[in-house]
Enzyme design. Sequence first.
Site, PDB file in Angstrom:
ATOM      1  N   ASP A   1      41.894  47.676  28.016  1.00 27.65           N
ATOM      2  CA  ASP A   1      42.703  46.600  28.588  1.00 27.65           C
ATOM      3  C   ASP A   1      41.845  45.798  29.560  1.00 27.65           C
ATOM      4  O   ASP A   1      40.897  46.330  30.147  1.00 27.65           O
ATOM      5  CB  ASP A   1      43.880  47.172  29.404  1.00 27.65           C
ATOM      6  CG  ASP A   1      44.754  48.092  28.591  1.00 27.65           C
ATOM      7  OD1 ASP A   1      44.825  47.911  27.366  1.00 27.65           O
ATOM      8  OD2 ASP A   1      45.347  49.000  29.201  1.00 27.65           O
ATOM      9  N   ALA A   2      42.246  44.547  29.783  1.00 31.25           N
ATOM     10  CA  ALA A   2      41.481  43.702  30.716  1.00 31.25           C
ATOM     11  C   ALA A   2      41.389  44.361  32.090  1.00 31.25           C
ATOM     12  O   ALA A   2      40.363  44.273  32.767  1.00 31.25           O
ATOM     13  CB  ALA A   2      42.123  42.326  30.820  1.00 31.25           C
TER      14      ALA A   2
END
Length: 241
Positions: free
Chosen positions: A104-105
């Site tokens: 995930d970012a």
Amino acid sequence: MRLQKYLAHAGVASRRAAEEIVRAGRVTLDGAVVTDPARDVPDDGSVAVRVDGRDVAPVRETVVFAVHKPAGVVSTARDTHGRPTVVGLVPAGERRLYPVGRLDADTTGLLLLTDDGALADLLTHPRYEVPKTYVATVAGGRVGPAALQRLREGVELDDGPTLPATVEQPRPGELRITLREGRKRQVRRMCRAVGHPVRALRRVRMGPLELGRLAPGEWRALDGREVAALRDAARPPADRP
Ligand code: URA
């Protein structure tokens, strides 16, 4: 790449025999005779290599980079929102690099990049997924024994129950979780399901490979032994050496 190695990789001859072929003056680079087997040759086809006047096709060696992905960087090769990508962290040159799986970012930690599509497929194949270890800092303080047991045995998520996982709590509110599957936002969803939403998440290990001392944003190229160990880890147990 050394000329002698280039010729061996291209299947012209063994390294030893290639050395003799070069010394005998049978090899040209862009039309000029070269007799030094250690001469550097780019493996991108930008120099015409010929043996006895015949073209030798370039053989590129593939690369695998380990990157410490910082928060805010996306792990796709390109982002439609213009955010920085993990591919932009390494000097790819002409190579087209692919992230091996995703983070995930807002997750940090170990991510691999490679131009070897077959290796990327192997490492992300759901059937033989290599175990991945995450360190999660969770809300709510110490995670109680019942919640730990649920995390270990399987948590019911909206896309089905999770597989058994290894979960330790080295200190209150910090979990070290090893998964053999990689569903979307899986660690975050698992922790939330047991009442301890994740505050920070970092991947510290993929199969035999540790994040180690790489600082956020840093990268290093893996050596042949490390790549071989990753390949072994992705094989079904019966096929392992
Ligand atoms: N699990 C998550 O929730 N996020 C990641 O980025 C990786 C695993």
